[in-house]
Scaffold this motif. Structure first.
Motif, PDB file in Angstrom:
ATOM      1  N   PRO A 109     109.598  21.583  38.153  1.00  0.00           N
ATOM      2  CA  PRO A 109     109.197  22.968  38.393  1.00  0.00           C
ATOM      3  C   PRO A 109     110.277  23.746  39.147  1.00  0.00           C
ATOM      4  O   PRO A 109     110.986  23.173  39.979  1.00  0.00           O
ATOM      5  CB  PRO A 109     107.925  22.829  39.238  1.00  0.00           C
ATOM      6  CG  PRO A 109     108.077  21.512  39.924  1.00  0.00           C
ATOM      7  CD  PRO A 109     108.803  20.631  38.964  1.00  0.00           C
ATOM      8  N   ARG A 110     110.369  25.015  38.850  1.00  0.00           N
ATOM      9  CA  ARG A 110     111.362  25.871  39.481  1.00  0.00           C
ATOM     10  C   ARG A 110     111.030  26.048  40.962  1.00  0.00           C
ATOM     11  O   ARG A 110     109.868  26.283  41.314  1.00  0.00           O
ATOM     12  CB  ARG A 110     111.375  27.239  38.787  1.00  0.00           C
ATOM     13  CG  ARG A 110     112.461  28.188  39.275  1.00  0.00           C
ATOM     14  CD  ARG A 110     112.432  29.470  38.482  1.00  0.00           C
ATOM     15  NE  ARG A 110     112.741  29.232  37.070  1.00  0.00           N
ATOM     16  CZ  ARG A 110     112.640  30.158  36.124  1.00  0.00           C
ATOM     17  NH1 ARG A 110     112.201  31.374  36.434  1.00  0.00           N
ATOM     18  NH2 ARG A 110     112.948  29.864  34.878  1.00  0.00           N
ATOM     19  N   PRO A 111     112.001  25.899  41.854  1.00  0.00           N
ATOM     20  CA  PRO A 111     111.719  26.076  43.292  1.00  0.00           C
ATOM     21  C   PRO A 111     111.153  27.450  43.600  1.00  0.00           C
ATOM     22  O   PRO A 111     111.621  28.466  43.087  1.00  0.00           O
ATOM     23  CB  PRO A 111     113.098  25.899  43.937  1.00  0.00           C
ATOM     24  CG  PRO A 111     113.879  25.090  42.950  1.00  0.00           C
ATOM     25  CD  PRO A 111     113.396  25.518  41.593  1.00  0.00           C
ATOM     26  N   GLU A 112     110.095  27.465  44.416  1.00  0.00           N
ATOM     27  CA  GLU A 112     109.420  28.722  44.762  1.00  0.00           C
ATOM     28  C   GLU A 112     109.949  29.364  46.030  1.00  0.00           C
ATOM     29  O   GLU A 112     109.886  30.568  46.198  1.00  0.00           O
ATOM     30  CB  GLU A 112     107.918  28.464  44.960  1.00  0.00           C
ATOM     31  CG  GLU A 112     107.137  28.297  43.696  1.00  0.00           C
ATOM     32  CD  GLU A 112     105.644  28.314  43.977  1.00  0.00           C
ATOM     33  OE1 GLU A 112     104.930  29.036  43.273  1.00  0.00           O
ATOM     34  OE2 GLU A 112     105.192  27.616  44.916  1.00  0.00           O
ATOM     35  N   ARG A 113     110.449  28.543  46.948  1.00  0.00           N
ATOM     36  CA  ARG A 113     110.857  29.052  48.263  1.00  0.00           C
ATOM     37  C   ARG A 113     112.065  28.265  48.755  1.00  0.00           C
ATOM     38  O   ARG A 113     112.337  27.167  48.266  1.00  0.00           O
ATOM     39  CB  ARG A 113     109.697  28.942  49.262  1.00  0.00           C
ATOM     40  CG  ARG A 113     109.120  27.543  49.366  1.00  0.00           C
ATOM     41  CD  ARG A 113     107.945  27.476  50.337  1.00  0.00           C
ATOM     42  NE  ARG A 113     106.831  28.294  49.948  1.00  0.00           N
ATOM     43  CZ  ARG A 113     105.916  27.946  49.050  1.00  0.00           C
ATOM     44  NH1 ARG A 113     105.989  26.783  48.431  1.00  0.00           N
ATOM     45  NH2 ARG A 113     104.929  28.746  48.759  1.00  0.00           N
ATOM     46  N   PRO A 114     112.795  28.792  49.726  1.00  0.00           N
ATOM     47  CA  PRO A 114     113.954  28.063  50.257  1.00  0.00           C
ATOM     48  C   PRO A 114     113.520  26.735  50.873  1.00  0.00           C
ATOM     49  O   PRO A 114     112.464  26.645  51.501  1.00  0.00           O
ATOM     50  CB  PRO A 114     114.517  29.008  51.321  1.00  0.00           C
ATOM     51  CG  PRO A 114     114.006  30.365  50.952  1.00  0.00           C
ATOM     52  CD  PRO A 114     112.660  30.137  50.342  1.00  0.00           C
ATOM     53  N   PRO A 115     114.311  25.684  50.687  1.00  0.00           N
ATOM     54  CA  PRO A 115     113.945  24.382  51.253  1.00  0.00           C
ATOM     55  C   PRO A 115     114.109  24.354  52.757  1.00  0.00           C
ATOM     56  O   PRO A 115     114.963  25.059  53.316  1.00  0.00           O
ATOM     57  CB  PRO A 115     114.945  23.425  50.582  1.00  0.00           C
ATOM     58  CG  PRO A 115     116.141  24.285  50.299  1.00  0.00           C
ATOM     59  CD  PRO A 115     115.590  25.639  49.946  1.00  0.00           C
ATOM     60  N   ARG A 116     113.280  23.548  53.409  1.00  0.00           N
ATOM     61  CA  ARG A 116     113.441  23.273  54.834  1.00  0.00           C
ATOM     62  C   ARG A 116     114.004  21.857  54.932  1.00  0.00           C
ATOM     63  O   ARG A 116     113.266  20.882  54.876  1.00  0.00           O
ATOM     64  CB  ARG A 116     112.107  23.421  55.560  1.00  0.00           C
ATOM     65  CG  ARG A 116     111.576  24.851  55.481  1.00  0.00           C
ATOM     66  CD  ARG A 116     110.334  25.071  56.311  1.00  0.00           C
ATOM     67  NE  ARG A 116     109.856  26.427  56.192  1.00  0.00           N
ATOM     68  CZ  ARG A 116     108.800  26.909  56.839  1.00  0.00           C
ATOM     69  NH1 ARG A 116     108.105  26.115  57.636  1.00  0.00           N
ATOM     70  NH2 ARG A 116     108.424  28.156  56.678  1.00  0.00           N
ATOM     71  N   LEU A 117     115.310  21.808  55.087  1.00  0.00           N
ATOM     72  CA  LEU A 117     116.061  20.569  54.969  1.00  0.00           C
ATOM     73  C   LEU A 117     116.770  20.272  56.279  1.00  0.00           C
ATOM     74  O   LEU A 117     117.370  21.169  56.883  1.00  0.00           O
ATOM     75  CB  LEU A 117     117.084  20.712  53.837  1.00  0.00           C
ATOM     76  CG  LEU A 117     117.931  19.510  53.443  1.00  0.00           C
ATOM     77  CD1 LEU A 117     117.060  18.425  52.824  1.00  0.00           C
ATOM     78  CD2 LEU A 117     119.010  19.947  52.443  1.00  0.00           C
ATOM     79  N   VAL A 118     116.692  19.028  56.745  1.00  0.00           N
ATOM     80  CA  VAL A 118     117.421  18.608  57.941  1.00  0.00           C
ATOM     81  C   VAL A 118     118.278  17.398  57.587  1.00  0.00           C
ATOM     82  O   VAL A 118     117.949  16.629  56.681  1.00  0.00           O
ATOM     83  CB  VAL A 118     116.477  18.272  59.119  1.00  0.00           C
ATOM     84  CG1 VAL A 118     115.676  19.490  59.530  1.00  0.00           C
ATOM     85  CG2 VAL A 118     115.557  17.112  58.776  1.00  0.00           C
ATOM     86  N   VAL A 119     119.374  17.226  58.333  1.00  0.00           N
ATOM     87  CA  VAL A 119     120.326  16.151  58.067  1.00  0.00           C
ATOM     88  C   VAL A 119     120.385  15.230  59.282  1.00  0.00           C
ATOM     89  O   VAL A 119     120.627  15.687  60.406  1.00  0.00           O
ATOM     90  CB  VAL A 119     121.729  16.716  57.778  1.00  0.00           C
ATOM     91  CG1 VAL A 119     122.721  15.583  57.531  1.00  0.00           C
ATOM     92  CG2 VAL A 119     121.697  17.666  56.587  1.00  0.00           C
ATOM     93  N   ALA A 120     120.161  13.942  59.067  1.00  0.00           N
ATOM     94  CA  ALA A 120     120.225  12.977  60.152  1.00  0.00           C
ATOM     95  C   ALA A 120     121.663  12.837  60.637  1.00  0.00           C
ATOM     96  O   ALA A 120     122.578  12.610  59.842  1.00  0.00           O
ATOM     97  CB  ALA A 120     119.694  11.626  59.684  1.00  0.00           C
ATOM     98  N   CYS A 121     121.853  12.972  61.948  1.00  0.00           N
ATOM     99  CA  CYS A 121     123.181  12.873  62.556  1.00  0.00           C
ATOM    100  C   CYS A 121     123.101  11.905  63.727  1.00  0.00           C
ATOM    101  O   CYS A 121     122.425  12.187  64.725  1.00  0.00           O
ATOM    102  CB  CYS A 121     123.666  14.237  63.034  1.00  0.00           C
ATOM    103  SG  CYS A 121     123.865  15.454  61.696  1.00  0.00           S
TER     104      CYS A 121
END
Length: 325
Positions: A160-172
């Motif tokens: 499905p086409r993304p509806e909203r901006p992703p909430r993405l975090v990167v482990a550091c």
């Protein structure tokens, strides 16, 4: 401020994996009832340190069992996952949950997973940046294609086409981690690890640089005057099996860590003690680091009853004081 629960799904001696997973699901539901903002699931393979092999699958189940709380992966391991497949799963669950899914990603480790899943050492050594950029493209575009060292395919539509901006975090892991630079260059928030104290987290934040993004800090929290004794009794047995269960890609077995001394370090580093101590410890950390989103590992007693009681006490006695303060 945001406060969440972090569930590793660790197996303690004598426990069955299915019971551990059910404990984590019950804990996630209890976290919603206790007023937490989010719940995050860890992902591990072939070891008792954590018996959830797919954080996004467990997240999907919990999204269906809850109504309000956000649910995240901490983390989905990009060295063994296909970024486009992960983006498809996120888009599907984002749609049906009304935007409650968060995705945390990490490089993972040089474990036997790389052999089993066929991605190999190169994906771990050199592929994380390419994987992260492909994931971002798939999560933010109507179509996606790739022509890199690790991924090559013709343009396909995202369905499905993304509806909203992703909430993405990167482990550091720490300030020296290349993931810090990758996150900063892309304006992505960091997920700061459980194994780093406030000084280390402050150093990592300085390496990232000034930004308005909301980083996430992981801590262990156990409330009760006897909490240090509870952890020192229960946790070393789990850690001993967990450390021994790590198998490197080259066949070497086990982490070079002492479970007892490591438990002592966790007790010293994190809010583990009476209510006032936990409130003060967490509040001090919030002020020192400036990170206002904290997720708490709450399963260290090793029992379903202890985990649920800990979640309830944090929700009733700790979070209101922190939010008020």
């Amino acid at each position: 401020m945001r406060f969440g629960v972090f569930l590793v799904s660790g197996r303690f001696p004598g426990q069955e994996d299915a019971d551990v997973l059910r404990r984590s699901v019950a804990a996630a539901i209890a976290a919603e009832q206790a007023g937490f903002d989010d719940v995050w699931f860890a992902e591990h393979h072939f070891m008792p340190y954590g018996v959830c092999p797919s954080a996004i699958t467990l997240a999907a189940h919990v999204l269906g069992r809850t109504e309000r709380i956000a649910v995240g992966t901490a983390v989905s391991v990009l060295s063994i996952a296909h970024p486009v497949a992960l983006a498809e799963q996120w888009s599907l669950l984002d749609a049906v949950s009304g935007g409650r899914l968060r995705i945390g990603v990490g490089r993972g480790g040089p474990w036997q997973d790389l052999e089993v899943f066929g991605t190999g050492e190169s994906r771990y050594e050199t592929g994380f940046e390419e994987s992260l950029d492909l994931l971002l493209a798939a999560m933010t575009s109507k179509t996606v294609s790739a022509d890199g060292d690790h991924f090559r395919f013709r343009e396909v539509p995202m369905v499905p086409r993304p509806e909203r901006p992703p909430r993405l975090v990167v482990a550091c892991g720490d300030a020296r981690s290349n993931a810090v630079r990758l996150a900063a260059d892309r304006g992505l928030p960091m997920l700061l690890g459980l194994h780093t104290d406030d000084d280390g987290k402050i150093e990592t934040l300085a390496a990232y640089g000034e930004s308005a993004v909301e980083h996430v800090s992981t801590v262990m929290c156990q409330v009760g005057d006897d909490a240090p004794d509870v952890l020192r009794s229960a946790l070393p047995g789990s850690l001993k099996e967990g450390f021994a269960g790590h198998v490197y890609l080259d066949g070497k077995r086990g982490l070079d860590k002492d479970p007892v001394s490591y438990t002592d370090r966790l007790c010293e580093m994190h809010p583990i003690g009476g209510v006032e101590y936990c409130v003060d410890k967490l509040g001090t950390s919030l002020r020192r680091t400036g990170v206002s989103h904290v997720i708490m590992m709450v399963e260290a007693s090793g029992t379903p009853e202890g985990t649920l009681e800990n979640i309830a006490r944090i929700g009733e006695e700790v979070l209101p004081a922190l939010r008020k303060g």
